[in-house]
Design a protein around this motif. Structure first.
Motif, PDB file in Angstrom:
ATOM      1  N   PRO A 187       0.815  -1.231   0.000  1.00 27.68           N
ATOM      2  CA  PRO A 187       0.000   0.000   0.000  1.00 27.68           C
ATOM      3  C   PRO A 187       0.843   1.274   0.000  1.00 27.68           C
ATOM      4  CG  PRO A 187      -0.865  -1.600   1.568  1.00 27.68           C
ATOM      5  CD  PRO A 187       0.460  -2.121   1.124  1.00 27.68           C
ATOM      6  N   GLY A 188       2.024   1.220   0.608  1.00 26.23           N
ATOM      7  CA  GLY A 188       2.869   2.413   0.693  1.00 26.23           C
ATOM      8  C   GLY A 188       3.605   2.751  -0.575  1.00 26.23           C
ATOM      9  N   LEU A 189       3.485   1.920  -1.615  1.00 24.96           N
ATOM     10  CA  LEU A 189       4.162   2.181  -2.883  1.00 24.96           C
ATOM     11  C   LEU A 189       3.321   3.044  -3.827  1.00 24.96           C
ATOM     12  CD1 LEU A 189       5.647  -1.377  -3.468  1.00 24.96           C
ATOM     13  CD2 LEU A 189       6.962   0.704  -3.031  1.00 24.96           C
ATOM     14  N   GLU A 190       2.091   3.263  -3.478  1.00 25.78           N
ATOM     15  CA  GLU A 190       1.193   4.064  -4.322  1.00 25.78           C
ATOM     16  C   GLU A 190       1.457   5.551  -4.129  1.00 25.78           C
ATOM     17  OE1 GLU A 190      -0.861   2.934  -6.487  1.00 25.78           O
ATOM     18  OE2 GLU A 190      -1.025   0.798  -5.991  1.00 25.78           O
ATOM     19  N   GLY A 191       1.171   6.305  -5.184  1.00 22.25           N
ATOM     20  CA  GLY A 191       1.186   7.759  -5.072  1.00 22.25           C
ATOM     21  C   GLY A 191       2.527   8.417  -5.285  1.00 22.25           C
ATOM     22  N   GLY A 192       3.515   7.678  -5.808  1.00 23.79           N
ATOM     23  CA  GLY A 192       4.826   8.272  -6.020  1.00 23.79           C
ATOM     24  C   GLY A 192       4.999   8.836  -7.421  1.00 23.79           C
ATOM     25  N   LEU A 194       6.873   7.601  -9.661  1.00 20.81           N
ATOM     26  CA  LEU A 194       6.936   6.456 -10.566  1.00 20.81           C
ATOM     27  C   LEU A 194       5.841   5.464 -10.196  1.00 20.81           C
ATOM     28  CD1 LEU A 194      10.804   5.821 -10.527  1.00 20.81           C
ATOM     29  CD2 LEU A 194       9.489   6.912 -12.356  1.00 20.81           C
ATOM     30  N   PRO A 195       5.488   4.530 -11.084  1.00 19.49           N
ATOM     31  CA  PRO A 195       4.559   3.458 -10.717  1.00 19.49           C
ATOM     32  C   PRO A 195       5.128   2.619  -9.568  1.00 19.49           C
ATOM     33  CG  PRO A 195       4.826   3.595 -13.100  1.00 19.49           C
ATOM     34  CD  PRO A 195       5.861   4.497 -12.510  1.00 19.49           C
ATOM     35  N   PRO A 196       4.280   1.839  -8.903  1.00 19.72           N
ATOM     36  CA  PRO A 196       4.721   1.121  -7.700  1.00 19.72           C
ATOM     37  C   PRO A 196       5.957   0.237  -7.875  1.00 19.72           C
ATOM     38  CG  PRO A 196       2.342   1.122  -7.801  1.00 19.72           C
ATOM     39  CD  PRO A 196       2.819   1.734  -9.084  1.00 19.72           C
ATOM     40  N   TYR A 197       6.013  -0.588  -8.928  1.00 19.69           N
ATOM     41  CA  TYR A 197       7.153  -1.505  -9.039  1.00 19.69           C
ATOM     42  C   TYR A 197       8.455  -0.753  -9.325  1.00 19.69           C
ATOM     43  CZ  TYR A 197       9.632  -5.907  -9.822  1.00 19.69           C
ATOM     44  OH  TYR A 197      10.512  -6.967  -9.737  1.00 19.69           O
ATOM     45  N   PRO A 198       8.503   0.187 -10.271  1.00 16.21           N
ATOM     46  CA  PRO A 198       9.720   0.990 -10.429  1.00 16.21           C
ATOM     47  C   PRO A 198      10.093   1.764  -9.157  1.00 16.21           C
ATOM     48  CG  PRO A 198       8.367   1.186 -12.386  1.00 16.21           C
ATOM     49  CD  PRO A 198       7.543   0.447 -11.368  1.00 16.21           C
ATOM     50  N   THR A 199       9.082   2.199  -8.405  1.00 22.12           N
ATOM     51  CA  THR A 199       9.365   2.869  -7.132  1.00 22.12           C
ATOM     52  C   THR A 199      10.113   1.935  -6.197  1.00 22.12           C
ATOM     53  OG1 THR A 199       7.435   4.329  -7.286  1.00 22.12           O
ATOM     54  CG2 THR A 199       8.323   3.924  -5.080  1.00 22.12           C
ATOM     55  N   LEU A 200       9.661   0.675  -6.149  1.00 19.92           N
ATOM     56  CA  LEU A 200      10.317  -0.323  -5.298  1.00 19.92           C
ATOM     57  C   LEU A 200      11.760  -0.558  -5.748  1.00 19.92           C
ATOM     58  CD1 LEU A 200       9.717  -2.352  -2.946  1.00 19.92           C
ATOM     59  CD2 LEU A 200       9.236  -4.052  -4.718  1.00 19.92           C
ATOM     60  N   VAL A 212      22.989   6.325   5.528  1.00 20.55           N
ATOM     61  CA  VAL A 212      22.592   7.559   6.219  1.00 20.55           C
ATOM     62  C   VAL A 212      21.153   7.882   5.817  1.00 20.55           C
ATOM     63  CG1 VAL A 212      23.120  10.005   6.569  1.00 20.55           C
ATOM     64  CG2 VAL A 212      24.981   8.368   6.124  1.00 20.55           C
ATOM     65  N   PRO A 213      20.198   7.735   6.714  1.00 17.72           N
ATOM     66  CA  PRO A 213      18.786   7.942   6.342  1.00 17.72           C
ATOM     67  C   PRO A 213      18.518   9.307   5.719  1.00 17.72           C
ATOM     68  CG  PRO A 213      18.951   6.935   8.521  1.00 17.72           C
ATOM     69  CD  PRO A 213      20.342   7.310   8.125  1.00 17.72           C
ATOM     70  N   GLU A 214      19.232  10.336   6.194  1.00 17.44           N
ATOM     71  CA  GLU A 214      19.001  11.687   5.686  1.00 17.44           C
ATOM     72  C   GLU A 214      19.425  11.837   4.224  1.00 17.44           C
ATOM     73  OE1 GLU A 214      19.122  11.440   9.921  1.00 17.44           O
ATOM     74  OE2 GLU A 214      20.729  10.997   8.479  1.00 17.44           O
ATOM     75  N   GLU A 215      20.232  10.927   3.722  1.00 19.73           N
ATOM     76  CA  GLU A 215      20.701  11.014   2.341  1.00 19.73           C
ATOM     77  C   GLU A 215      19.803  10.299   1.339  1.00 19.73           C
ATOM     78  OE1 GLU A 215      25.567  11.417   2.816  1.00 19.73           O
ATOM     79  OE2 GLU A 215      24.682   9.542   2.099  1.00 19.73           O
ATOM     80  N   LEU A 216      18.851   9.527   1.832  1.00 16.40           N
ATOM     81  CA  LEU A 216      18.057   8.686   0.930  1.00 16.40           C
ATOM     82  C   LEU A 216      17.352   9.501  -0.157  1.00 16.40           C
ATOM     83  CD1 LEU A 216      16.557   6.158   3.505  1.00 16.40           C
ATOM     84  CD2 LEU A 216      18.103   5.597   1.610  1.00 16.40           C
ATOM     85  N   THR A 217      16.743  10.624   0.221  1.00 19.17           N
ATOM     86  CA  THR A 217      16.016  11.402  -0.787  1.00 19.17           C
ATOM     87  C   THR A 217      16.966  12.017  -1.813  1.00 19.17           C
ATOM     88  OG1 THR A 217      16.042  13.340   0.668  1.00 19.17           O
ATOM     89  CG2 THR A 217      14.083  11.932   0.743  1.00 19.17           C
ATOM     90  N   LYS A 218      18.190  12.376  -1.384  1.00 25.31           N
ATOM     91  CA  LYS A 218      19.162  12.959  -2.313  1.00 25.31           C
ATOM     92  C   LYS A 218      19.685  11.892  -3.285  1.00 25.31           C
ATOM     93  CE  LYS A 218      21.877  16.287  -1.278  1.00 25.31           C
ATOM     94  NZ  LYS A 218      22.985  17.130  -0.744  1.00 25.31           N
ATOM     95  N   VAL A 219      19.983  10.682  -2.756  1.00 26.58           N
ATOM     96  CA  VAL A 219      20.440   9.592  -3.622  1.00 26.58           C
ATOM     97  C   VAL A 219      19.350   9.234  -4.628  1.00 26.58           C
ATOM     98  CG1 VAL A 219      21.090   7.159  -3.700  1.00 26.58           C
ATOM     99  CG2 VAL A 219      22.092   8.649  -1.958  1.00 26.58           C
ATOM    100  N   ALA A 220      18.119   9.067  -4.127  1.00 25.87           N
ATOM    101  CA  ALA A 220      17.006   8.771  -5.031  1.00 25.87           C
ATOM    102  C   ALA A 220      16.829   9.895  -6.048  1.00 25.87           C
ATOM    103  CB  ALA A 220      15.716   8.571  -4.235  1.00 25.87           C
ATOM    104  N   ALA A 289      12.011   7.260  -2.591  1.00 22.53           N
ATOM    105  CA  ALA A 289      11.811   6.958  -4.010  1.00 22.53           C
ATOM    106  C   ALA A 289      10.496   7.532  -4.522  1.00 22.53           C
ATOM    107  CB  ALA A 289      11.846   5.448  -4.220  1.00 22.53           C
ATOM    108  N   LYS A 290       9.518   7.659  -3.645  1.00 27.18           N
ATOM    109  CA  LYS A 290       8.238   8.241  -4.053  1.00 27.18           C
ATOM    110  C   LYS A 290       8.360   9.742  -4.282  1.00 27.18           C
ATOM    111  CE  LYS A 290       4.547   7.039  -1.746  1.00 27.18           C
ATOM    112  NZ  LYS A 290       3.673   6.685  -0.602  1.00 27.18           N
ATOM    113  N   VAL A 291       9.150  10.383  -3.436  1.00 25.51           N
ATOM    114  CA  VAL A 291       9.324  11.843  -3.559  1.00 25.51           C
ATOM    115  C   VAL A 291      10.827  12.139  -3.520  1.00 25.51           C
ATOM    116  CG1 VAL A 291       8.594  14.092  -2.708  1.00 25.51           C
ATOM    117  CG2 VAL A 291       7.169  12.092  -2.256  1.00 25.51           C
ATOM    118  N   PRO A 292      11.545  11.837  -4.593  1.00 20.14           N
ATOM    119  CA  PRO A 292      12.998  12.071  -4.591  1.00 20.14           C
ATOM    120  C   PRO A 292      13.326  13.565  -4.623  1.00 20.14           C
ATOM    121  CG  PRO A 292      12.262  11.352  -6.761  1.00 20.14           C
ATOM    122  CD  PRO A 292      11.072  11.240  -5.857  1.00 20.14           C
TER     123      PRO A 292
END
Length: 337
Positions: A187-192, A194-200, A212-220, A289-292
């Protein structure tokens, strides 16, 4: 005299009848024959009679006949599972475990970042290796996860602790992990973006690139930007995944041969995302990955201190690479005095 003999026989018979319940209780409570702890497997379709005979043959109980009588009197319903039989357990002890369904479970932890080979190693005592790899590509299990197009279960198991036992069927064990993914992760893969599978898939790349959790959005964001402009992702963890997919299971840093490896998983060799995730991503990586965080940055390199330096141009990236290499040399000198 005859009357006296008759009275004696009658008294003996009465005494014997009186002893029968006591002897039965003694047999019921008497210590069992086996010395080391044993595992008793009650598999699907096992009958009480077959189980009783098997336990007697294996030296777990002294009397299959007595167990059968008890089971019929109690209308015992066998619960499939794995039971630990302690040394010298009495017939009463064994029967009590089965009646209470006192099943022994093993905890299997699937952590964030685990990939196919991690999962296989953790389940090797419960699923034969050849069976595991067959089930890993099961279309039925992929459909259950919510992605019938997925060619494997990579990334389609929820990170969690699972209770398993040796009486379970291999597919049953993986099914529980897939169902947990469907219920908790899908359920958490919706709304990004990209479509759910590419998001995953994108989430799995970010997960393996940084701790580093704070870097995840920058890497994505770097990978999303590269996807947008048609630039190859050049993700080091995908080159390692390509190595393992080719049968080379060395768990070492990627080398030049890995970067050059022709594989649809190696994003140095092919454009776009790999065909499947490369690991189990965390919830934070999925959100990233949903909101890079897409800006100008197209490059990043490790700092040598736990994080990464990001850059919008190759020239700046190369300067960051130089800083990283100098830091690694400094650490080596400090380590060796």
């Amino acid at each position: 005299m005859a009357r006296s003999r008759t009275s004696t026989r009658l008294a003996a018979a009465v005494a014997l009848l009186a002893l029968l319940p006591l002897s039965g209780l003694w047999l019921w409570k008497r210590q069992g024959p086996q010395h080391p702890p044993s595992m008793l497997l009650v598999k699907r379709g096992t009958t009480v009679d077959a189980l009783a005979d098997q336990m007697e043959r294996d030296g777990l109980i002294r009397s299959a006949a007595m167990f059968k009588l008890w089971a019929r009197a109690r209308k015992l319903q066998l619960i499939r599972g794995e039971y630990t039989i302690e040394p010298r357990a009495s017939l009463s002890d064994v029967a009590g475990k089965l009646r209470r369904a006192d099943i022994h479970y093993t905890n299997i932890i699937l952590p964030v970042g685990a990939h196919a080979w991690t999962v296989q190693r953790r389940l090797r005592d419960f699923i034969p290796e050849d069976v595991f790899w067959t089930l890993w590509k099961s279309p039925r299990l992929a459909r259950t996860a919510g992605f019938p197009e997925a060619e494997s279960l990579e990334g389609l198991l929820a990170p969690a602790t699972y209770r398993v036992n040796h009486a379970q069927e291999p597919e049953e064990i993986l099914l529980a992990m897939v169902e947990a993914f469907r219920d908790k992760v899908l359920p958490g893969l919706e709304g990004g973006a990209l479509p759910p599978y590419p998001t995953l898939i994108l989430a799995s790349l970010a997960e393996k690139e940084t701790r580093v959790p704070e870097e995840l959005t920058k890497v994505a964001g770097v990978y999303a930007q590269r996807l947008r402009i048609g630039m190859r992702l050049q993700c080091d963890p995908t080159s390692l995944y390509a190595r393992w997919a080719a049968g080379d299971l060395r768990f070492t840093a990627p080398g030049p041969e890995d970067i050059r490896r022709p594989s649809r998983f190696n994003t140095y060799a092919v454009a776009g995302l790999p065909p499947t995730p490369i690991a189990i991503p965390s919830a934070a990586a999925i959100e990233a990955a949903k909101v890079p965080q897409m800006g100008k940055d197209l490059y990043f390199v490790a700092t040598g201190k736990g994080g990464h330096s990001f850059a919008p141009s190759l020239a700046e990236h190369n300067r960051n690479v130089g800083v990283y290499r100098r830091e690694i040399k400094r650490q080596k000198r400090a380590l060796h005095g």
